[in-house]
Design a protein around this motif. Structure first.
Motif, PDB file in Angstrom:
ATOM      1  N   SER A  45     -27.640 -18.922 -13.085  1.00 38.41           N
ATOM      2  CA  SER A  45     -27.278 -17.504 -12.923  1.00 38.41           C
ATOM      3  C   SER A  45     -26.549 -17.007 -14.162  1.00 38.41           C
ATOM      4  O   SER A  45     -26.784 -17.514 -15.262  1.00 38.41           O
ATOM      5  CB  SER A  45     -26.488 -17.268 -11.632  1.00 38.41           C
ATOM      6  N   CYS A  46     -25.638 -16.026 -14.002  1.00 39.60           N
ATOM      7  CA  CYS A  46     -25.092 -15.322 -15.166  1.00 39.60           C
ATOM      8  C   CYS A  46     -24.465 -16.242 -16.210  1.00 39.60           C
ATOM      9  O   CYS A  46     -24.565 -16.002 -17.409  1.00 39.60           O
ATOM     10  CB  CYS A  46     -24.099 -14.253 -14.740  1.00 39.60           C
ATOM     11  N   CYS A  47     -23.825 -17.326 -15.803  1.00 39.16           N
ATOM     12  CA  CYS A  47     -23.218 -18.250 -16.765  1.00 39.16           C
ATOM     13  C   CYS A  47     -24.259 -18.785 -17.756  1.00 39.16           C
ATOM     14  O   CYS A  47     -23.929 -19.088 -18.901  1.00 39.16           O
ATOM     15  CB  CYS A  47     -22.588 -19.436 -16.041  1.00 39.16           C
ATOM     16  N   GLY A  84     -23.860 -22.031 -13.619  1.00 39.87           N
ATOM     17  CA  GLY A  84     -24.283 -21.082 -12.597  1.00 39.87           C
ATOM     18  C   GLY A  84     -24.147 -21.616 -11.185  1.00 39.87           C
ATOM     19  O   GLY A  84     -23.794 -22.766 -10.959  1.00 39.87           O
ATOM     20  N   THR A  85     -24.449 -20.749 -10.258  1.00 42.24           N
ATOM     21  CA  THR A  85     -24.337 -21.078  -8.837  1.00 42.24           C
ATOM     22  C   THR A  85     -25.363 -22.153  -8.453  1.00 42.24           C
ATOM     23  O   THR A  85     -26.499 -22.101  -8.897  1.00 42.24           O
ATOM     24  CB  THR A  85     -24.639 -19.806  -8.014  1.00 42.24           C
ATOM     25  N   GLY A 111     -18.086 -22.897 -15.716  1.00 39.54           N
ATOM     26  CA  GLY A 111     -17.998 -21.695 -14.892  1.00 39.54           C
ATOM     27  C   GLY A 111     -17.521 -21.961 -13.476  1.00 39.54           C
ATOM     28  O   GLY A 111     -17.726 -23.041 -12.908  1.00 39.54           O
ATOM     29  N   ALA A 112     -16.889 -20.947 -12.914  1.00 41.01           N
ATOM     30  CA  ALA A 112     -16.277 -21.073 -11.588  1.00 41.01           C
ATOM     31  C   ALA A 112     -17.296 -21.420 -10.511  1.00 41.01           C
ATOM     32  O   ALA A 112     -17.017 -22.226  -9.616  1.00 41.01           O
ATOM     33  CB  ALA A 112     -15.563 -19.755 -11.242  1.00 41.01           C
ATOM     34  N   CYS A 113     -18.485 -20.831 -10.589  1.00 42.91           N
ATOM     35  CA  CYS A 113     -19.482 -21.078  -9.527  1.00 42.91           C
ATOM     36  C   CYS A 113     -19.908 -22.534  -9.524  1.00 42.91           C
ATOM     37  O   CYS A 113     -20.048 -23.142  -8.459  1.00 42.91           O
ATOM     38  CB  CYS A 113     -20.701 -20.184  -9.737  1.00 42.91           C
ATOM     39  N   GLY A 143     -13.961 -20.713 -16.218  1.00 41.77           N
ATOM     40  CA  GLY A 143     -14.170 -19.360 -16.733  1.00 41.77           C
ATOM     41  C   GLY A 143     -15.205 -18.648 -15.890  1.00 41.77           C
ATOM     42  O   GLY A 143     -15.890 -19.266 -15.091  1.00 41.77           O
ATOM     43  N   CYS A 144     -15.311 -17.326 -16.080  1.00 39.38           N
ATOM     44  CA  CYS A 144     -16.300 -16.559 -15.310  1.00 39.38           C
ATOM     45  C   CYS A 144     -16.812 -15.404 -16.157  1.00 39.38           C
ATOM     46  O   CYS A 144     -16.366 -14.296 -15.986  1.00 39.38           O
ATOM     47  CB  CYS A 144     -15.698 -16.057 -14.010  1.00 39.38           C
ATOM     48  N   PRO A 145     -17.736 -15.659 -17.077  1.00 39.24           N
ATOM     49  CA  PRO A 145     -18.183 -16.981 -17.510  1.00 39.24           C
ATOM     50  C   PRO A 145     -17.293 -17.483 -18.633  1.00 39.24           C
ATOM     51  O   PRO A 145     -16.616 -16.692 -19.281  1.00 39.24           O
ATOM     52  CB  PRO A 145     -19.590 -16.687 -18.065  1.00 39.24           C
TER      53      PRO A 145
HETATM   54  S1  SF4 Z   1     -18.803 -18.196 -12.830  1.00 38.46           S
HETATM   55 FE1  SF4 Z   1     -19.004 -15.951 -13.018  1.00 38.46          FE
HETATM   56  S2  SF4 Z   1     -20.453 -15.655 -14.714  1.00 38.46           S
HETATM   57 FE2  SF4 Z   1     -20.657 -17.800 -14.013  1.00 38.46          FE
HETATM   58  S3  SF4 Z   1     -22.335 -17.813 -12.538  1.00 38.46           S
HETATM   59 FE3  SF4 Z   1     -20.416 -17.539 -11.390  1.00 38.46          FE
HETATM   60  S4  SF4 Z   1     -20.182 -15.297 -11.186  1.00 38.46           S
HETATM   61 FE4  SF4 Z   1     -21.683 -15.680 -12.833  1.00 38.46          FE
END
Ligand code: SF4
Length: 224
Positions: A45-47, A84-85, A111-113, A143-145
């Motif tokens: 995902s976004c990361c 990512g998730t 990343g947090a996810c 981080g996010c991200p």
């Molecule tokens: S940590 Fe933030 S940027 Fe990374 S996948 Fe999760 S929501 Fe997206």
């Protein structure tokens, strides 16, 4: 192999006609492994955009750490970078990918996810609450991200762990995983400055001279 950020492990002894390197075989192996990691990217995902696409581009230049040859096959990789998730239906595939990788294998979770499920940690029936529920993780990059520089920080942390840790006598011996968070108060400019110094120190390129020589065609973005 990328920039070698430390000396060859061992001592150089002068002998007639040249030098001889006196060292231990497992130290050389760990040194070589640390400086030539082959990543398999698992971006969901976004990361993945920040972590994997931006980091692999020329502006950030992952190649200088010897880890730019991203593999599409787990059999040719020894570093799994998660970004990512992770949903529950993916979990068995992720475990399979990990088990197909060459040993010794390492994992960086970014990343947090990836680390904890991020915003999906509560009340989600689909999302895994952290990659370490599925596979062992060596380095966490929060981080996010996280920024690409933070992934580099994590990569350097992993390299340090490899150099200090696993030996050929005790394969599979690992230290505990670490969190590779940038120290508080460190700015992006500090990190970029440190990286420039590293490049200059290794005589790879004189950054200041190289920038002075750059000629941007008029009317184009000057990259600043
Ligand atoms: S940590 Fe933030 S940027 Fe990374 S996948 Fe999760 S929501 Fe997206």
């Amino acid at each position: 192999m990328g920039i070698v950020t430390d000396k060859l492990p061992g001592a150089l002894e002068k002998v007639p006609g040249g030098n001889v390197l006196v060292t231990r075989f497992d130290e050389i192996i760990n040194w070589a492994r640390a400086n030539s990691l082959w990543p398999l990217t698992f971006g969901t995902s976004c990361c993945a955009i920040e972590m994997l696409m931006a980091t692999g581009g020329p502006r950030h230049d992952m190649a200088r750490f010897g880890a730019e040859v991203a593999r599409p096959s787990p059999r040719q990789a020894d570093l799994l970078i998660l970004a990512g998730t992770i949903v529950k239906r993916m979990a068995p595939r992720l475990r399979t990918l990990y088990e197909q990788m060459a040993e010794p294998r390492y994992v960086i979770a970014t990343g947090a996810c990836t680390i904890s499920g991020g915003p999906f940690i509560y009340h989600s029936y689909t999302t895994v609450r952290g990659a370490d529920e599925i596979i062992p993780v060596d380095v966490y990059v929060p981080g996010c991200p996280p920024r690409p520089e933070q992934l580099f920080h994590g990569l350097l942390t992993l390299q340090k762990m490899i150099k200090e840790g696993e030996t050929i006598r005790e394969p599979g011996v690992r230290r505990k995983p670490v969190i590779s968070a940038l120290p508080e108060g460190v700015t992006l400019e500090d990190i970029q400055g440190e990286m420039k110094e590293l490049l200059v120190k290794e005589n790879v390129v004189d950054v200041h001279q190289a920038v002075d020589k750059l000629k941007w065609p008029s009317g184009t973005n000057d990259g600043s």
